[in-house]
Design an enzyme around this catalytic site. Structure first.
Site, PDB file in Angstrom:
ATOM      1  N   ASP A 193       0.863  -1.195   0.000  1.00 49.20           N
ATOM      2  CA  ASP A 193       0.000   0.000   0.000  1.00 49.20           C
ATOM      3  C   ASP A 193       0.892   1.235   0.000  1.00 49.20           C
ATOM      4  O   ASP A 193       1.813   1.363   0.828  1.00 49.20           O
ATOM      5  CB  ASP A 193      -0.887  -0.031   1.259  1.00 49.20           C
ATOM      6  N   ILE A 194       0.629   2.143  -0.952  1.00 50.55           N
ATOM      7  CA  ILE A 194       1.460   3.355  -1.021  1.00 50.55           C
ATOM      8  C   ILE A 194       1.162   4.229   0.213  1.00 50.55           C
ATOM      9  O   ILE A 194       0.001   4.415   0.593  1.00 50.55           O
ATOM     10  CB  ILE A 194       1.190   4.153  -2.309  1.00 50.55           C
ATOM     11  N   ASN A 201      -1.928  12.987  -3.932  1.00 57.49           N
ATOM     12  CA  ASN A 201      -2.986  13.509  -4.814  1.00 57.49           C
ATOM     13  C   ASN A 201      -3.322  14.960  -4.480  1.00 57.49           C
ATOM     14  O   ASN A 201      -3.449  15.800  -5.372  1.00 57.49           O
ATOM     15  CB  ASN A 201      -4.261  12.674  -4.652  1.00 57.49           C
ATOM     16  N   HIS A 206      -4.627  14.699  -9.259  1.00 59.17           N
ATOM     17  CA  HIS A 206      -4.970  13.306  -9.569  1.00 59.17           C
ATOM     18  C   HIS A 206      -4.162  12.727 -10.732  1.00 59.17           C
ATOM     19  O   HIS A 206      -3.674  11.587 -10.635  1.00 59.17           O
ATOM     20  CB  HIS A 206      -6.478  13.210  -9.838  1.00 59.17           C
ATOM     21  N   GLU A 236      -4.671   2.394  -4.347  1.00 59.26           N
ATOM     22  CA  GLU A 236      -3.200   2.485  -4.320  1.00 59.26           C
ATOM     23  C   GLU A 236      -2.614   1.261  -3.632  1.00 59.26           C
ATOM     24  O   GLU A 236      -1.566   1.334  -3.008  1.00 59.26           O
ATOM     25  CB  GLU A 236      -2.715   3.777  -3.636  1.00 59.26           C
TER      26      GLU A 236
HETATM   27  P1  GH3 Z   1      -1.760   5.403   4.210  1.00 59.33           P
HETATM   28  O1  GH3 Z   1      -0.334   5.723   4.339  1.00 59.33           O
HETATM   29  O2  GH3 Z   1      -2.393   5.133   5.542  1.00 59.33           O
HETATM   30  O3  GH3 Z   1      -2.022   4.321   3.251  1.00 59.33           O
HETATM   31  O4  GH3 Z   1      -2.465   6.728   3.665  1.00 59.33           O
HETATM   32  P2  GH3 Z   1      -3.119   6.999   2.272  1.00 59.33           P
HETATM   33  O5  GH3 Z   1      -3.320   8.445   2.107  1.00 59.33           O
HETATM   34  O6  GH3 Z   1      -2.328   6.324   1.214  1.00 59.33           O
HETATM   35  O7  GH3 Z   1      -4.468   6.187   2.404  1.00 59.33           O
HETATM   36  P3  GH3 Z   1      -5.941   6.615   2.145  1.00 59.33           P
HETATM   37  O8  GH3 Z   1      -6.707   5.320   2.131  1.00 59.33           O
HETATM   38  O9  GH3 Z   1      -6.369   7.665   3.099  1.00 59.33           O
HETATM   39  O10 GH3 Z   1      -5.940   7.240   0.714  1.00 59.33           O
HETATM   40  C1  GH3 Z   1      -5.747   6.535  -0.443  1.00 59.33           C
HETATM   41  C2  GH3 Z   1      -5.743   7.461  -1.604  1.00 59.33           C
HETATM   42  O11 GH3 Z   1      -5.492   6.825  -2.821  1.00 59.33           O
HETATM   43  C3  GH3 Z   1      -7.072   8.184  -1.740  1.00 59.33           C
HETATM   44  C4  GH3 Z   1      -7.437   8.017  -3.180  1.00 59.33           C
HETATM   45  O12 GH3 Z   1      -7.856   9.208  -3.768  1.00 59.33           O
HETATM   46  C5  GH3 Z   1      -6.159   7.570  -3.821  1.00 59.33           C
HETATM   47  N1  GH3 Z   1      -6.411   6.766  -5.003  1.00 59.33           N
HETATM   48  C6  GH3 Z   1      -7.036   5.565  -5.082  1.00 59.33           C
HETATM   49  N2  GH3 Z   1      -7.117   5.165  -6.364  1.00 59.33           N
HETATM   50  C7  GH3 Z   1      -6.541   6.130  -7.108  1.00 59.33           C
HETATM   51  C8  GH3 Z   1      -6.327   6.289  -8.533  1.00 59.33           C
HETATM   52  O13 GH3 Z   1      -6.676   5.466  -9.342  1.00 59.33           O
HETATM   53  N3  GH3 Z   1      -5.691   7.406  -8.942  1.00 59.33           N
HETATM   54  C9  GH3 Z   1      -5.264   8.357  -8.051  1.00 59.33           C
HETATM   55  N4  GH3 Z   1      -4.643   9.437  -8.523  1.00 59.33           N
HETATM   56  N5  GH3 Z   1      -5.484   8.237  -6.741  1.00 59.33           N
HETATM   57  C10 GH3 Z   1      -6.095   7.143  -6.274  1.00 59.33           C
HETATM   58 MG    MG Z   2      -2.084   4.168   1.212  1.00 57.13          MG
HETATM   59 MG    MG Z   3      -4.974   1.951   0.992  1.00 57.80          MG
END
Ligand code: GH3
Ligand code: MG
Ligand code: MG
Length: 328
Positions: A193-194, A201, A206, A236
């Site tokens: 997980d990123i 973002n 985005h 992510e």
């Molecule tokens: P953590 O270190 O706890 O994982 O924090 P985080 O911010 O990575 O986790 P969180 O679940 O709060 O947020 C995940 C983000 O990933 C939010 C969402 O907008 C973004 N995301 C998910 N899918 C995509 C995508 O296809 N493209 C983009 N640009 N962003 C994405």
């Molecule tokens: Mg994450």
């Molecule tokens: Mg996540």
């Protein structure tokens, strides 16, 4: 009541008392069939005669007195030569194979060929090739096969990252689990997980986030083994399914994945809370940790949670202790 004879039956009895097919002349068939017929010299494979359908299929190509093996496409030559050689041996009666040609318009023609020896009168024997034109048929089935392959690829691929999608991962996990149970093989799940991706973002937009996802995917793919299934788990999050690997071996691979992401110079990476784009990873394996695929997956997710809680940018292998701590 006495059954009435059909006209054909009545005729046959009246004329010769035999079958109509025995009365048909070969030359009629030779002239009228839609199949291509070639007579080849038994000694040197030269074309002695062709029927009218040959011209209909090939156009005005002159086959007469030419070595037939030189007239087929290069990819057909070996199979033709092998079969002709076998037909020279009097014991070998018939053979069926496909032949490819190129016509005068440079188009491919495919004949489904039946080859055999044919005695003409008392003194002469030739090789007879009867070829059904299957060019269109083969083209359509090839296109259908390609379309099906394309569809299968589409339905198992994540559009953005070109990795396998979640659906394909689930199917692979099920298959790998069944293999594991049957052959007593282990497998491991590496869940990535990123870190702070929402921040990425928010700060960079985005589209930049999408680009970072594609780059992460490419790194995970290129650093995994060919036998691993690397998939986008969603958002992510990514998953690597590692066949025939135990937890400790998977931990080594996971650590190398983490290091590779950390070492990559992502555009905008410096704006991340840790100063770089990083990933957290949870690892669990079958059968040491879980005995059902969903359980292994859940334990990898627990370990990932531990990695996040421990400060991110790290790998956690599932341990019974970690699970208990979380449940408490
Ligand atoms: P953590 O270190 O706890 O994982 O924090 P985080 O911010 O990575 O986790 P969180 O679940 O709060 O947020 C995940 C983000 O990933 C939010 C969402 O907008 C973004 N995301 C998910 N899918 C995509 C995508 O296809 N493209 C983009 N640009 N962003 C994405
Ligand atoms: Mg994450
Ligand atoms: Mg996540």
């Amino acid at each position: 009541m006495k059954k009435k004879k059909t006209t054909a039956e009545a005729l046959a009895n009246r004329i010769v008392g035999g079958k109509f097919s025995e009365m048909a002349t070969y030359s009629d068939l030779f002239e009228k069939t839609s199949d291509a017929i070639f007579f080849l010299d038994l000694d040197n494979n030269n074309v002695i005669e062709t029927n009218p359908s040959v011209e209909k299929i090939f156009g005005a190509v002159d086959f007469q007195n030419k070595d037939f093996t030189g007239l087929v496409a290069a990819k057909s030559r070996l199979v033709l030569q092998k079969n002709l050689l076998a037909l020279r041996d009097a014991n070998s009666k018939e053979a069926a194979f496909d032949l490819f040609f190129t016509n005068h318009r440079n188009e491919e023609i495919i004949l489904e060929v039946n080859a055999g020896r044919l005695r003409l009168g008392d003194y002469c024997e030739v090789i007879q090739l009867i070829g059904k034109d299957v060019t269109m048929e083969r083209k359509v089935s090839r296109e259908l096969l390609e379309a099906n392959q394309q569809l299968a690829t589409l339905s198992s691929t994540d559009e953005m990252t070109k990795l396998f999608n979640f659906r394909h991962f689930r199917a692979s996990l099920k298959a790998e689990h069944e293999r594991g149970v049957r052959y007593k093989k282990s497998y491991a799940i590496i869940l990535c997980d990123i870190d702070h991706f929402k921040n990425f973002n928010d700060k960079n937009g985005h589209p930049a986030g999408d680009e970072a996802l594609r780059r992460t995917a490419a790194i995970l793919q290129s650093r995994s083994r060919n036998t691993d299934i690397v998939a986008r788990y969603g958002g992510e999050e990514f998953v690597v399914l590692c066949p025939e690997v135990d937890g400790t071996q998977a931990q080594v691979l996971a650590e190398s994945l983490r290091k590779n992401i950390e070492g990559e110079n992502f555009v905008h990476g410096e704006k991340q809370p840790l100063g770089r784009v990083t990933i957290s990873i949870g690892v669990a394996s079958f059968p040491a940790d879980g005995v059902e695929p969903d359980e292994v997956l859940r334990l990898a997710d627990n370990a990932l949670y531990e990695a996040k809680a421990g400060g991110r940018n790290q790998v956690r292998l599932h341990t019974k202790g970690a699970a208990k701590k979380k449940a408490a």
